[in-house]
Design an enzyme around this catalytic site. Sequence first.
Site, short mmCIF file in Angstrom:
data_model
loop_
_atom_site.label_atom_id
_atom_site.label_comp_id
_atom_site.label_asym_id
_atom_site.label_seq_id
_atom_site.Cartn_x
_atom_site.Cartn_y
_atom_site.Cartn_z
N ASP A 3 -13.14 2.06 -19.57
CA ASP A 3 -14.21 1.16 -20.02
C ASP A 3 -13.90 0.41 -21.33
OD1 ASP A 3 -14.30 3.38 -21.59
OD2 ASP A 3 -16.38 3.89 -21.21
N GLU A 4 -12.63 0.38 -21.71
CA GLU A 4 -12.29 -0.31 -22.95
C GLU A 4 -11.02 -1.13 -22.80
OE1 GLU A 4 -12.36 2.24 -26.80
OE2 GLU A 4 -12.18 3.58 -25.08
#
Lengths: 417, 368
Positions: free
Chosen positions: A109-110
């Site tokens: 998610d990054e």
Amino acid sequence: MTETESSPVIFHADLDAFFASVEQSDRPELRGKPVIVGARPGRRGVVSACSYEARAFGVRSALPISQAVRLCPQGVFLPVRMERYIEVSNRIMRVLEQAAPEFCQISIDEAFMDFSGTARLLGEPGEIASLLKRRIRDDFGLTISVGIAPNRYLAKMASQFRKPDGLFRVRPGEEEAFLDGLLPADLWGVGKKTAARLAELNLTTVASIRTLSAGMLSTLFGKAGGSFLHHAVRGIDPGIFTAETKSRSLSSETTFESDRRDAAGLKKVLLRLAHEVMFRLLYEGLRAKTVVLKIRLENFETVQAQETRRHWVLSAEELYAAAVALLEKKWNWKTPIRLLGLGLSNVTAGKTHTQGELFEEQDGRKQKLEAAVLKIRRKYDKVNLTKARLLEQEKEDPSGSREARKPGKEGEKRRGH
Amino acid sequence: MKFTCEKEPLLREMLIAHDTISTKSTISILSNVLFIAEKNSLKIMATDLKVSFSSSVAIQMKQAGTIVCFCDRLMEILRSLPDGEIDFSLDENQVLSIVPRTTKASFRLKCISADKFPAQQEVEEKQFVEFAQKDFIDMIHKTIYAISDDETRFFLNGVFFEKGEGQLNMVASDGRRLALITKNAEKVSGNFPGVIIPPKILNIVRKNASGEGNFQFAITEKNIFIKLENRLFSSNLIEGKFPNYQKIIPEKNDHRVHVKRKTLEESLKRVSILIENKTRSVLFQFGDKNLVISSEESEIGKAQEEIVCDYTGPEIVITFNYFYLLEPLRVIEDETVEIEFNDARRAVILHPQGNHSYFNIIMPLQGE
């Protein structure tokens, strides 16, 4: 030519409460509810992720699920649907990858994006970020927090600064001012131990750490720790994320509801783990040769075994076979097992290629020139820059348009939640 | 409003209207078409606010009038009816009754008054210039695939169209590959600065042009107008600056290789079966008088094919996004294509042999 136009512009994009948000987006009736993704209540295991509504009850990821139930009995407890999250993540990451000249995903998610020198071509970084945020909200129903800064380290902290759905920019020259609004424990890379030690030394503000010399910090925190703090408090990237080719690992593990020793069942678990890990590896276009098996026995004794293969691990079946071989070597087929983990380490980007850009070829020379000009100017202006910032802190910022506002206020806000 | 008309010509215009209007699920005034009946002609207008369409069909008019009706349903009704004449009449409650003479069906379609319908962009007649349909369609066909759908690079979301000295140029790029086509336009009067045309109008025009004879177009500051027979299309232009594409055209290339287009396309398609979906990378290994096209070794396996070419330089491997080659190969009609390159890192040119009026510039994929 303004300073920002030629200095590095790094984005850190972080999907807010990703797993829980995917669940809420897939099932709109869960919106606004405390969603907790992880082990089943009443069983063993931990919280993998939770929505902001759940965080209000004190639920955090990695908390034992039983404690989460106690804190938030009305929570909606859901199992981890890793394949779905990977699918959504990949689609979002492709959007980000296409938008940025340089892109580096660091987790599910990054991602970091490098927009250096693209202001004239693509628009103001703040506008690009808003556009990306809107696109991800419209297309996926998810919010993303974006931090913009001259390096990866600051960008990462800037994205955390206004979470969720945040957008914060640290402009060149404002690095220390931004950091001064944070608590030492908020510095990325400062763990519990370091934070406790800092408190013990009455180093309660980032600015107070800055007053100590590099030598002094090394004496107090060891060579690596001291050098890290020395750089971090000055907004210089200590290099946590710099090595793109740095070996990474990918793994997946399962804590059993009750300890188990049935070989067939354990093999089935390994097969599932092998599929999960391979799925992620292939989706991210990575390659690995080292298989790692982790076994935690009923008495919490943890054994790790690894094997480096001669060829890339190319399929889940291959990974599974290697895992079973390791299990056979490291386990007596008797002692009940509490947790089983399977992973790949020394993961590299393998033979992936990056697409060359047509219109940047001619910009290369220009960028180099701009960088050189900036370097000279920085040297020359260094003293004045500091003074200007100090002046600004004394009076209210009249423009209101600056993205990095008075750090003191923001610091308080952050402590508030 | 009361008139009779043939189904077929009206349906033809309704289908174009349907392509033009907003396809979003939300129903608004933009989901409708405007009908104006006057002087034995029915004028049809549709718009999504960016792209507009207007046309007319011959009718036997009994009473003039205007109305706005739901495009989708009217089109479906027309489509369902057998060929033949249909009577239309509008009552005072804005209900349009549709009665075919060929069957006993009848429809009463609730409509809305015309005053809410957005006005169409206008242009002076004298601004139109003529150009061959065939050439224009060919230009669209050979560039439109290369545009970018990345909204952050909005200036690449359309096709760049400009008039140079005696020629018209059309260019499209997604920043990684570029397609450029030039056509002789000595008969086209006047010059205009380059504009960026969104793809929608071009796709509609491409779909509905006969390809015969000439058509007219006009370019104003913010819009493009295209007249195809009795149909008028208009679209807003993309505001922004198209990158200076002239600068990236490699001036000198060390190597020129000739390959049969069909052979190359078919071989690419075969190798692509085992191409990894993420990077879509395909390797071109140029050796002495041969070219080996291969996929990369992956968890599914590997494919490779060798084809004959006239390369004679040192062995070199260039990696491409397979689509960037396949798309131009699909639209080139010539028998042989020429691939020009310097090395594995710099832009490569692909064009029909002996023809420099159409070419593709492709940035290779670059390894670590």
